[in-house]
Design a protein around this motif. Structure first.
Motif, PDB file in Angstrom:
ATOM      1  N   GLY A   1       0.820  -1.208   0.000  1.00 55.27           N
ATOM      2  CA  GLY A   1       0.000   0.000   0.000  1.00 55.27           C
ATOM      3  C   GLY A   1       0.855   1.260   0.000  1.00 55.27           C
ATOM      4  O   GLY A   1       2.063   1.240   0.224  1.00 55.27           O
ATOM      5  N   ALA A   2       0.208   2.362  -0.258  1.00 53.89           N
ATOM      6  CA  ALA A   2       0.893   3.654  -0.303  1.00 53.89           C
ATOM      7  C   ALA A   2       1.366   4.079   1.085  1.00 53.89           C
ATOM      8  O   ALA A   2       2.366   4.783   1.207  1.00 53.89           O
ATOM      9  CB  ALA A   2      -0.033   4.713  -0.891  1.00 53.89           C
ATOM     10  N   ASP A   3       0.671   3.646   2.133  1.00 48.63           N
ATOM     11  CA  ASP A   3       1.072   4.014   3.485  1.00 48.63           C
ATOM     12  C   ASP A   3       2.466   3.490   3.817  1.00 48.63           C
ATOM     13  O   ASP A   3       3.304   4.200   4.369  1.00 48.63           O
ATOM     14  CB  ASP A   3       0.076   3.487   4.514  1.00 48.63           C
ATOM     15  N   GLY A   4       2.702   2.220   3.479  1.00 45.48           N
ATOM     16  CA  GLY A   4       4.011   1.626   3.750  1.00 45.48           C
ATOM     17  C   GLY A   4       5.114   2.282   2.948  1.00 45.48           C
ATOM     18  O   GLY A   4       6.227   2.518   3.454  1.00 45.48           O
ATOM     19  N   GLN A   5       4.848   2.612   1.689  1.00 43.83           N
ATOM     20  CA  GLN A   5       5.842   3.273   0.850  1.00 43.83           C
ATOM     21  C   GLN A   5       6.132   4.674   1.375  1.00 43.83           C
ATOM     22  O   GLN A   5       7.292   5.115   1.379  1.00 43.83           O
ATOM     23  CB  GLN A   5       5.361   3.340  -0.598  1.00 43.83           C
ATOM     24  N   ALA A   6       5.114   5.378   1.819  1.00 50.27           N
ATOM     25  CA  ALA A   6       5.311   6.727   2.360  1.00 50.27           C
ATOM     26  C   ALA A   6       6.148   6.666   3.634  1.00 50.27           C
ATOM     27  O   ALA A   6       7.053   7.496   3.834  1.00 50.27           O
ATOM     28  CB  ALA A   6       3.967   7.378   2.631  1.00 50.27           C
ATOM     29  N   GLU A   7       5.880   5.690   4.474  1.00 50.70           N
ATOM     30  CA  GLU A   7       6.638   5.544   5.720  1.00 50.70           C
ATOM     31  C   GLU A   7       8.115   5.272   5.428  1.00 50.70           C
ATOM     32  O   GLU A   7       9.004   5.869   6.049  1.00 50.70           O
ATOM     33  CB  GLU A   7       6.044   4.411   6.550  1.00 50.70           C
ATOM     34  N   GLU A   8       8.385   4.412   4.459  1.00 48.32           N
ATOM     35  CA  GLU A   8       9.775   4.124   4.080  1.00 48.32           C
ATOM     36  C   GLU A   8      10.469   5.363   3.519  1.00 48.32           C
ATOM     37  O   GLU A   8      11.632   5.638   3.846  1.00 48.32           O
ATOM     38  CB  GLU A   8       9.816   2.995   3.047  1.00 48.32           C
ATOM     39  N   ALA A   9       9.777   6.120   2.688  1.00 50.26           N
ATOM     40  CA  ALA A   9      10.360   7.330   2.096  1.00 50.26           C
ATOM     41  C   ALA A   9      10.668   8.362   3.172  1.00 50.26           C
ATOM     42  O   ALA A   9      11.725   9.008   3.137  1.00 50.26           O
ATOM     43  CB  ALA A   9       9.417   7.914   1.049  1.00 50.26           C
ATOM     44  N   ILE A  10       9.791   8.517   4.132  1.00 48.69           N
ATOM     45  CA  ILE A  10      10.014   9.478   5.216  1.00 48.69           C
ATOM     46  C   ILE A  10      11.212   9.060   6.054  1.00 48.69           C
ATOM     47  O   ILE A  10      12.045   9.894   6.430  1.00 48.69           O
ATOM     48  CB  ILE A  10       8.748   9.618   6.083  1.00 48.69           C
ATOM     49  N   LYS A  11      11.328   7.762   6.347  1.00 51.72           N
ATOM     50  CA  LYS A  11      12.465   7.283   7.134  1.00 51.72           C
ATOM     51  C   LYS A  11      13.780   7.481   6.394  1.00 51.72           C
ATOM     52  O   LYS A  11      14.816   7.719   7.016  1.00 51.72           O
ATOM     53  CB  LYS A  11      12.278   5.815   7.504  1.00 51.72           C
ATOM     54  N   GLU A  12      13.765   7.370   5.064  1.00 49.38           N
ATOM     55  CA  GLU A  12      14.983   7.614   4.279  1.00 49.38           C
ATOM     56  C   GLU A  12      15.371   9.084   4.326  1.00 49.38           C
ATOM     57  O   GLU A  12      16.532   9.421   4.505  1.00 49.38           O
ATOM     58  CB  GLU A  12      14.761   7.220   2.812  1.00 49.38           C
ATOM     59  N   ILE A  13      14.407   9.959   4.171  1.00 45.36           N
ATOM     60  CA  ILE A  13      14.677  11.393   4.110  1.00 45.36           C
ATOM     61  C   ILE A  13      15.044  11.943   5.480  1.00 45.36           C
ATOM     62  O   ILE A  13      16.000  12.709   5.609  1.00 45.36           O
ATOM     63  CB  ILE A  13      13.451  12.147   3.550  1.00 45.36           C
ATOM     64  N   GLN A  14      14.283  11.567   6.497  1.00 41.49           N
ATOM     65  CA  GLN A  14      14.508  12.091   7.844  1.00 41.49           C
ATOM     66  C   GLN A  14      14.321  10.969   8.864  1.00 41.49           C
ATOM     67  O   GLN A  14      13.231  10.753   9.374  1.00 41.49           O
ATOM     68  CB  GLN A  14      13.546  13.246   8.119  1.00 41.49           C
ATOM     69  N   PRO A  15      15.413  10.249   9.181  1.00 45.40           N
ATOM     70  CA  PRO A  15      15.299   9.077  10.066  1.00 45.40           C
ATOM     71  C   PRO A  15      14.796   9.387  11.478  1.00 45.40           C
ATOM     72  O   PRO A  15      14.193   8.535  12.114  1.00 45.40           O
ATOM     73  CB  PRO A  15      16.726   8.528  10.131  1.00 45.40           C
ATOM     74  N   GLN A  16      14.984  10.580  11.978  1.00 42.54           N
ATOM     75  CA  GLN A  16      14.564  10.902  13.344  1.00 42.54           C
ATOM     76  C   GLN A  16      13.124  11.410  13.421  1.00 42.54           C
ATOM     77  O   GLN A  16      12.645  11.796  14.473  1.00 42.54           O
ATOM     78  CB  GLN A  16      15.508  11.940  13.969  1.00 42.54           C
ATOM     79  N   TYR A  17      12.411  11.372  12.328  1.00 39.12           N
ATOM     80  CA  TYR A  17      11.021  11.855  12.293  1.00 39.12           C
ATOM     81  C   TYR A  17      10.136  11.057  13.235  1.00 39.12           C
ATOM     82  O   TYR A  17      10.195   9.839  13.270  1.00 39.12           O
ATOM     83  CB  TYR A  17      10.461  11.770  10.866  1.00 39.12           C
ATOM     84  N   GLN A  18       9.300  11.756  13.995  1.00 42.61           N
ATOM     85  CA  GLN A  18       8.324  11.129  14.883  1.00 42.61           C
ATOM     86  C   GLN A  18       6.919  11.519  14.411  1.00 42.61           C
ATOM     87  O   GLN A  18       6.653  12.697  14.163  1.00 42.61           O
ATOM     88  CB  GLN A  18       8.515  11.623  16.328  1.00 42.61           C
ATOM     89  N   PRO A  19       6.020  10.559  14.280  1.00 38.52           N
ATOM     90  CA  PRO A  19       4.649  10.896  13.868  1.00 38.52           C
ATOM     91  C   PRO A  19       3.979  11.830  14.866  1.00 38.52           C
ATOM     92  O   PRO A  19       4.294  11.820  16.055  1.00 38.52           O
ATOM     93  CB  PRO A  19       3.928   9.551  13.836  1.00 38.52           C
ATOM     94  N   TRP A  20       3.049  12.622  14.385  1.00 35.76           N
ATOM     95  CA  TRP A  20       2.335  13.564  15.246  1.00 35.76           C
ATOM     96  C   TRP A  20       1.379  12.854  16.180  1.00 35.76           C
ATOM     97  O   TRP A  20       1.121  13.314  17.282  1.00 35.76           O
ATOM     98  CB  TRP A  20       1.553  14.553  14.404  1.00 35.76           C
ATOM     99  N   PHE A  21       0.815  11.752  15.714  1.00 40.40           N
ATOM    100  CA  PHE A  21      -0.143  11.009  16.538  1.00 40.40           C
ATOM    101  C   PHE A  21      -0.119   9.545  16.122  1.00 40.40           C
ATOM    102  O   PHE A  21       0.392   9.201  15.068  1.00 40.40           O
ATOM    103  CB  PHE A  21      -1.559  11.583  16.417  1.00 40.40           C
ATOM    104  N   ASN A  22      -0.671   8.715  16.968  1.00 41.77           N
ATOM    105  CA  ASN A  22      -0.762   7.278  16.683  1.00 41.77           C
ATOM    106  C   ASN A  22      -2.198   6.935  16.296  1.00 41.77           C
ATOM    107  O   ASN A  22      -3.142   7.673  16.610  1.00 41.77           O
ATOM    108  CB  ASN A  22      -0.348   6.456  17.899  1.00 41.77           C
ATOM    109  N   SER A  23      -2.365   5.781  15.668  1.00 45.62           N
ATOM    110  CA  SER A  23      -3.691   5.327  15.287  1.00 45.62           C
ATOM    111  C   SER A  23      -4.558   5.127  16.513  1.00 45.62           C
ATOM    112  O   SER A  23      -4.079   4.706  17.575  1.00 45.62           O
ATOM    113  CB  SER A  23      -3.598   4.008  14.522  1.00 45.62           C
TER     114      SER A  23
END
Length: 109
Positions: free
Chosen positions: A40-62
């Motif tokens: 899905g697009a969610d998993g690809q987006a998560e991988e791309a964000i981790k590549e660009i900025q590994p220390q990124y923390q989501p704003w909220f959880n599910s």
């Protein structure tokens, strides 16, 4: 004047051809692309964000953690079916109103 029976048969063929096209569009990619992972697009987006900025923390959880990907797919399919049902209902409603209006106009002439 056209034969109403032939019109109905024509519509049935159109419906079967449309159904066949949908099935073909669903099955052909699965047969042609061997050993492919359809993620899905969610998993690809998560991988791309981790590549660009590994220390990124989501704003909220599910709010709800689903037990598996299958349940998530099921909920997505139910949502898509409900949306398609609403759209189909609205299109049918407006088409019915239009046909009813056309019949009134023909009768009043």
């Amino acid at each position: 004047m056209t034969n109403p029976k032939s019109k109905i048969q024509k519509h049935r063929w159109n419906n079967w051809l449309l159904l066949l096209a949908v099935v073909a569009l669903s099955v052909i990619p699965l047969m042609l692309i061997k050993d492919a992972e359809f993620g899905g697009a969610d998993g690809q987006a998560e991988e791309a964000i981790k590549e660009i900025q590994p220390q990124y923390q989501p704003w909220f959880n599910s709010l709800i953690e689903l037990p598996s990907g299958e349940v998530e797919s099921l909920l997505f399919a139910v949502q898509a079916a409900a949306g398609a049902g609403v759209i189909g209902y609205v299109i049918g409603l407006y088409r019915g109103r239009s046909e009813q209006q056309n019949r009134r106009n023909e009768n009043s002439d």
